[in-house]
Design a protein around this motif. Structure first.
Motif, mmCIF file in Angstrom:
data_model
loop_
_atom_site.group_PDB
_atom_site.id
_atom_site.type_symbol
_atom_site.label_atom_id
_atom_site.label_comp_id
_atom_site.label_asym_id
_atom_site.label_seq_id
_atom_site.Cartn_x
_atom_site.Cartn_y
_atom_site.Cartn_z
ATOM 1 N N LYS A 116 0.825 -1.214 0.000
ATOM 2 C CA LYS A 116 0.000 0.000 0.000
ATOM 3 C C LYS A 116 0.860 1.265 0.000
ATOM 4 C CE LYS A 116 -4.033 -2.077 2.232
ATOM 5 N NZ LYS A 116 -4.815 -2.218 3.477
ATOM 6 N N LYS A 117 1.938 1.242 0.744
ATOM 7 C CA LYS A 117 2.824 2.400 0.820
ATOM 8 C C LYS A 117 3.382 2.747 -0.552
ATOM 9 C CE LYS A 117 7.329 3.685 2.813
ATOM 10 N NZ LYS A 117 8.448 3.206 3.693
ATOM 11 N N ARG A 118 3.715 1.737 -1.337
ATOM 12 C CA ARG A 118 4.363 1.959 -2.630
ATOM 13 C C ARG A 118 3.387 1.849 -3.804
ATOM 14 N NH1 ARG A 118 9.845 -1.498 -1.734
ATOM 15 N NH2 ARG A 118 10.187 -0.922 -3.917
ATOM 16 N N ARG A 119 2.113 1.720 -3.479
ATOM 17 C CA ARG A 119 1.055 1.657 -4.492
ATOM 18 C C ARG A 119 1.335 0.580 -5.539
ATOM 19 N NH1 ARG A 119 -0.328 8.125 -5.503
ATOM 20 N NH2 ARG A 119 -0.841 8.584 -3.311
ATOM 21 N N CYS A 120 1.790 -0.528 -5.043
ATOM 22 C CA CYS A 120 2.061 -1.683 -5.915
ATOM 23 C C CYS A 120 0.737 -2.382 -6.212
ATOM 24 C CB CYS A 120 3.029 -2.631 -5.206
ATOM 25 S SG CYS A 120 3.364 -4.155 -6.108
ATOM 26 N N PRO A 121 0.421 -2.674 -7.468
ATOM 27 C CA PRO A 121 -0.888 -3.259 -7.805
ATOM 28 C C PRO A 121 -1.014 -4.752 -7.519
ATOM 29 C CG PRO A 121 0.423 -2.988 -9.786
ATOM 30 C CD PRO A 121 1.225 -2.379 -8.674
ATOM 31 N N THR A 122 0.079 -5.411 -7.133
ATOM 32 C CA THR A 122 0.052 -6.859 -6.909
ATOM 33 C C THR A 122 -0.785 -7.207 -5.678
ATOM 34 O OG1 THR A 122 2.254 -7.038 -7.882
ATOM 35 C CG2 THR A 122 1.481 -8.904 -6.566
ATOM 36 N N ARG A 123 -1.590 -8.266 -5.812
ATOM 37 C CA ARG A 123 -2.419 -8.725 -4.701
ATOM 38 C C ARG A 123 -1.757 -9.903 -3.990
ATOM 39 N NH1 ARG A 123 -7.413 -9.527 -8.614
ATOM 40 N NH2 ARG A 123 -5.630 -9.751 -10.015
ATOM 41 N N ILE A 124 -2.041 -10.030 -2.703
ATOM 42 C CA ILE A 124 -1.490 -11.132 -1.923
ATOM 43 C C ILE A 124 -2.371 -12.363 -2.121
ATOM 44 C CG2 ILE A 124 -0.910 -11.969 0.373
ATOM 45 C CD1 ILE A 124 -0.465 -9.074 1.216
ATOM 46 N N ALA A 125 -1.757 -13.466 -2.521
ATOM 47 C CA ALA A 125 -2.449 -14.751 -2.649
ATOM 48 C C ALA A 125 -1.738 -15.738 -1.736
ATOM 49 C CB ALA A 125 -2.442 -15.244 -4.090
ATOM 50 N N GLY A 126 -2.433 -16.320 -0.875
ATOM 51 C CA GLY A 126 -1.777 -17.264 0.045
ATOM 52 C C GLY A 126 -2.845 -18.013 0.823
ATOM 53 N N ILE A 127 -2.444 -18.776 1.809
ATOM 54 C CA ILE A 127 -1.081 -18.849 2.295
ATOM 55 C C ILE A 127 -0.457 -20.212 1.961
ATOM 56 C CG2 ILE A 127 -1.211 -17.170 4.178
ATOM 57 C CD1 ILE A 127 -2.185 -19.405 5.983
ATOM 58 N N GLU A 128 -0.993 -20.864 0.952
ATOM 59 C CA GLU A 128 -0.409 -22.086 0.398
ATOM 60 C C GLU A 128 -0.234 -23.179 1.457
ATOM 61 O OE1 GLU A 128 1.041 -22.226 -3.056
ATOM 62 O OE2 GLU A 128 1.570 -20.148 -3.461
ATOM 63 N N VAL A 129 -1.343 -23.583 2.036
ATOM 64 C CA VAL A 129 -1.365 -24.589 3.094
ATOM 65 C C VAL A 129 -1.083 -25.969 2.508
ATOM 66 C CG1 VAL A 129 -2.811 -25.692 4.848
ATOM 67 C CG2 VAL A 129 -3.025 -23.234 4.409
ATOM 68 N N SER A 130 -0.258 -26.766 3.179
ATOM 69 C CA SER A 130 0.012 -28.126 2.729
ATOM 70 C C SER A 130 -1.082 -29.051 3.233
ATOM 71 C CB SER A 130 1.367 -28.601 3.237
ATOM 72 O OG SER A 130 1.624 -29.922 2.786
ATOM 73 N N GLY A 131 -1.990 -29.456 2.331
ATOM 74 C CA GLY A 131 -3.049 -30.391 2.686
ATOM 75 C C GLY A 131 -4.381 -29.715 2.920
ATOM 76 N N LEU A 132 -5.447 -30.510 2.863
ATOM 77 C CA LEU A 132 -6.799 -29.991 3.092
ATOM 78 C C LEU A 132 -7.210 -29.978 4.568
ATOM 79 C CD1 LEU A 132 -6.765 -30.951 -0.009
ATOM 80 C CD2 LEU A 132 -9.246 -30.919 0.202
ATOM 81 N N PRO A 133 -6.971 -31.050 5.348
ATOM 82 C CA PRO A 133 -7.412 -31.034 6.749
ATOM 83 C C PRO A 133 -6.903 -29.850 7.562
ATOM 84 C CG PRO A 133 -6.906 -33.276 6.095
ATOM 85 C CD PRO A 133 -6.480 -32.385 4.960
ATOM 86 N N PRO A 134 -5.659 -29.352 7.360
ATOM 87 C CA PRO A 134 -5.237 -28.187 8.139
ATOM 88 C C PRO A 134 -6.082 -26.939 7.896
ATOM 89 C CG PRO A 134 -3.318 -29.302 7.222
ATOM 90 C CD PRO A 134 -4.525 -29.909 6.572
ATOM 91 N N LEU A 135 -6.849 -26.911 6.805
ATOM 92 C CA LEU A 135 -7.728 -25.772 6.583
ATOM 93 C C LEU A 135 -8.824 -25.697 7.634
ATOM 94 C CD1 LEU A 135 -8.169 -25.982 2.701
ATOM 95 C CD2 LEU A 135 -6.963 -24.177 3.943
ATOM 96 N N TYR A 136 -9.263 -26.871 8.130
ATOM 97 C CA TYR A 136 -10.382 -26.885 9.070
ATOM 98 C C TYR A 136 -10.061 -27.544 10.403
ATOM 99 C CZ TYR A 136 -10.881 -31.454 6.707
ATOM 100 O OH TYR A 136 -10.655 -32.697 6.160
ATOM 101 N N SER A 137 -8.790 -27.875 10.654
ATOM 102 C CA SER A 137 -8.408 -28.482 11.932
ATOM 103 C C SER A 137 -6.996 -28.043 12.314
ATOM 104 C CB SER A 137 -8.488 -30.004 11.853
ATOM 105 O OG SER A 137 -7.606 -30.503 10.854
ATOM 106 N N VAL A 138 -6.702 -28.096 13.597
ATOM 107 C CA VAL A 138 -5.386 -27.707 14.100
ATOM 108 C C VAL A 138 -4.393 -28.833 13.828
ATOM 109 C CG1 VAL A 138 -4.054 -27.136 16.176
ATOM 110 C CG2 VAL A 138 -6.367 -26.211 15.860
ATOM 111 N N ALA A 139 -3.173 -28.456 13.425
ATOM 112 C CA ALA A 139 -2.093 -29.425 13.245
ATOM 113 C C ALA A 139 -1.492 -29.709 14.624
ATOM 114 C CB ALA A 139 -1.042 -28.878 12.284
ATOM 115 N N ASP A 140 -1.996 -30.733 15.291
ATOM 116 C CA ASP A 140 -1.654 -30.980 16.693
ATOM 117 C C ASP A 140 -0.164 -31.197 16.902
ATOM 118 O OD1 ASP A 140 -4.253 -30.732 17.634
ATOM 119 O OD2 ASP A 140 -4.723 -32.838 17.260
ATOM 120 N N LYS A 141 0.460 -32.026 16.077
ATOM 121 C CA LYS A 141 1.862 -32.359 16.288
ATOM 122 C C LYS A 141 2.751 -31.115 16.227
ATOM 123 C CE LYS A 141 5.614 -35.297 14.600
ATOM 124 N NZ LYS A 141 6.027 -36.302 13.578
#
Length: 547
Positions: free
Chosen positions: A267-292
């Motif tokens: 925002k400070k530098r008025r860069c037009p690039t948008r943030i895409a992330g956060i590239e999670v490894s796997g589907l279950p971590p999207l809806y559950s805590v990685a306990d280990k």
């Protein structure tokens, strides 16, 4: 067989190669002919012995309805990554480089990728035991850069742009070594929740935006690229304590600190690039805590949808996109459908968010075939095509991106394979059927197209699956069928146009299968209303053109 083809032609089915389906009329004729020389019992036994699933299903086609007013997600892109192979392939002779670029980016002779993922390297280190998995960094010192670096990867950036690739994403596996706690681009065992040095979020953000702004204002117009997206964190829920590749773990709080710093710098530098992330490894971590991981480092890893989409201090920074990787959710039993349904239920709690599938290659195998050893044929191609279909239809992803475009190893991780290892070796280019299977989507389902309802009986994850997409302006509808079964299937399409006064001109099939020449092969257009064969073990795209 000639008689069968003639009968199918009379019925209006369009054969591609040697068809195997027979209708009721064929059965009657078969019995009539054999009754002349055999008893009724003998003829009946012969017929029953020759029956297959394709014979039975041919008694009636799949009657599928495509309803253009039943809309789902808008497609943003299909992509692949340059990491890390293009630093090698980009040193090849110009004809070989152009051949690889055409296969990946061209909408004529290739698969027409609509997004190219560019890896911002963290710096070459001989401590990583595979030289294909460590990449140059542009940074020389804080705020100082050598823009001649990553020349091979930059060549493919320019090649993608020249061939009309409309979107570009820059991503990071690790910050440069000088910004890490270990001084190298991977972690080590210990108590640290992340390898990024404490308080270095601002420096890391400036480093990333410096690179984005260099490309956006590059004096070399061929490499002048305004990156659409920047992904600053890759698989934060993996420890990355080994020497196999670049990587940087990050607890949820660490990730949020990086996002806040990067958002402020953009925002400070008025860069037009948008943030895409956060590239999670796997589907279950999207809806559950990685306990280990959470217990080991005393910080929260996982539960990303609630923890990021539900946190108003960071959710606005992600531009309504959250990315995951398909690893660990590709087994047919217990994962393939169930995990995606769980992800969809979680995203339904946050309307307007766009899930992305941003990295995958075969490691376990949805049919238990395993990740070891290249597979240039349809086994892997079909497994992956089914995953693409389910990510699109069950999760509702708006982008789907393969891991690495070119592979030099004996593994199922490339769209294209090569035997090249070092300068002087033959610059071999071997496209896998997987390349063309992905092309059944990427070449025809273009950015801005809308997924619409495709409904019918008899669809199954072990058999025939289909999805449909519309291009309203071009009056075009695309249906992509994945046929996992060993039998050809026949589909009859009905288009629910709503109030549109469109007239169907033709439907043209493009087929990827094990048959010779079936590498996204274009077959003759089919007249409106004709049944269409989807060959056994194929990915078939049907392009319906209206006026």
């Amino acid at each position: 067989m000639l008689y069968v083809l003639e009968e199918r032609k009379r019925r209006g089915a369009v054969p591609y190669g040697t068809g195997t389906d027979r209708g009721a009329a064929v059965l009657r004729e078969f019995l009539k002919r054999h009754m002349e020389n055999r008893s009724r019992r003998s003829a009946l036994k012969t017929v029953l012995a020759g029956m297959s699933s394709s014979l039975l299903q041919a008694q009636g086609p799949h009657r599928d309805s495509i309803r253009l007013d039943a809309e789902y997600q808008t497609i943003e892109n299909f992509g692949a990554s340059d990491c890390w192979s293009m630093q090698k392939v980009g040193t090849w002779s110009l004809p070989s480089r152009n051949r690889a670029a055409d296969l990946l980016f061209s909408q004529d002779g290739g698969i027409g990728l609509s997004c190219w993922r560019f890896n911002i390297g963290g710096g070459i280190t001989d401590k990583i035991n595979n030289p294909w998995r460590t990449a140059e960094t542009f940074e020389v010192a804080e705020g100082k850069y050598d823009w001649t670096r990553q020349a091979p990867e930059r060549w493919f950036l320019a090649a993608a742009k020249a061939r009309g690739v409309p979107q570009f994403l820059a991503f990071v596996n690790s910050p440069p070594g000088r910004m890490t706690r270990t001084g190298i681009t991977y972690g080590q065992a210990g108590p640290d929740t992340t390898n990024l040095k404490p308080g270095f979020e601002g420096q890391f953000a400036r480093y990333l935006v410096d690179i984005l702004e260099h490309f956006r204002t590059n004096p070399d117009k061929s490499e002048r690229i305004a990156f659409d997206y920047i992904s600053p964190v890759n698989e934060p829920n993996v420890e990355w304590n080994g020497r196999s590749q670049e990587g940087c773990r990050a607890a949820n709080g660490d990730v949020k600190a990086v996002l806040r710093a990067l958002d402020a710098e953009i925002k400070k530098r008025r860069c037009p690039t948008r943030i895409a992330g956060i590239e999670v490894s796997g589907l279950p971590p999207l809806y559950s805590v990685a306990d280990k991981m959470s217990k080991q480092y005393g910080a929260k890893y996982g539960d990303y949808v609630d923890d990021f989409l539900g946190d108003t201090t960071v959710s606005s920074m992600l531009d309504h996109r959250l990315s995951y990787h398909d690893y660990g959710s590709d087994l047919l039993e217990g994962q393939l459908v169930e995990n995606r349904q769980a992800v969809r239920r979680k995203f339904d709690q946050y309307p307007g968010w766009k899930p992305w599938m941003s990295e995958y290659c075969v490691m376990t195998g949805s049919e238990g075939r395993g990740g070891s050893g290249r597979d240039l044929g349809m086994n892997t191609a079909l497994d992956v095509a089914r995953i693409v279909h389910l990510d699109l239809t069950l999760v509702g992803v708006t982008a789907w991106q393969w891991w690495t475009a070119v592979s030099g190893v004996n593994y199922k991780d490339g769209l294209i394979f090569t035997g090249w290892k070092k300068s002087g070796d033959a610059e071999t280019i071997t496209p896998a059927r997987l390349l063309w299977a992905l092309g059944n989507y990427s070449r025809f389902v273009r950015p801005g197209m809308r997924r619409v309802a495709l409904e019918g009986q008899g669809h199954d994850v072990r058999g025939l699956m289909g999805s449909a997409y519309k291009d309203e302006r071009a009056r075009r509808v695309v249906a992509v069928y994945v046929n996992m079964s060993a039998s050809s299937q026949t589909v009859q399409l009905d288009f629910g146009l709503g109030s549109r006064r469109w007239r169907l001109h033709s439907v043209r099939p493009y087929i990827t299968s094990d048959r010779e020449g079936d590498t996204l092969k274009a077959y003759p257009a089919v007249p409106p209303g004709s049944p269409i064969e989807v060959p056994a073990r194929s990915v078939t795209t049907l392009v319906a053109q209206f006026s």
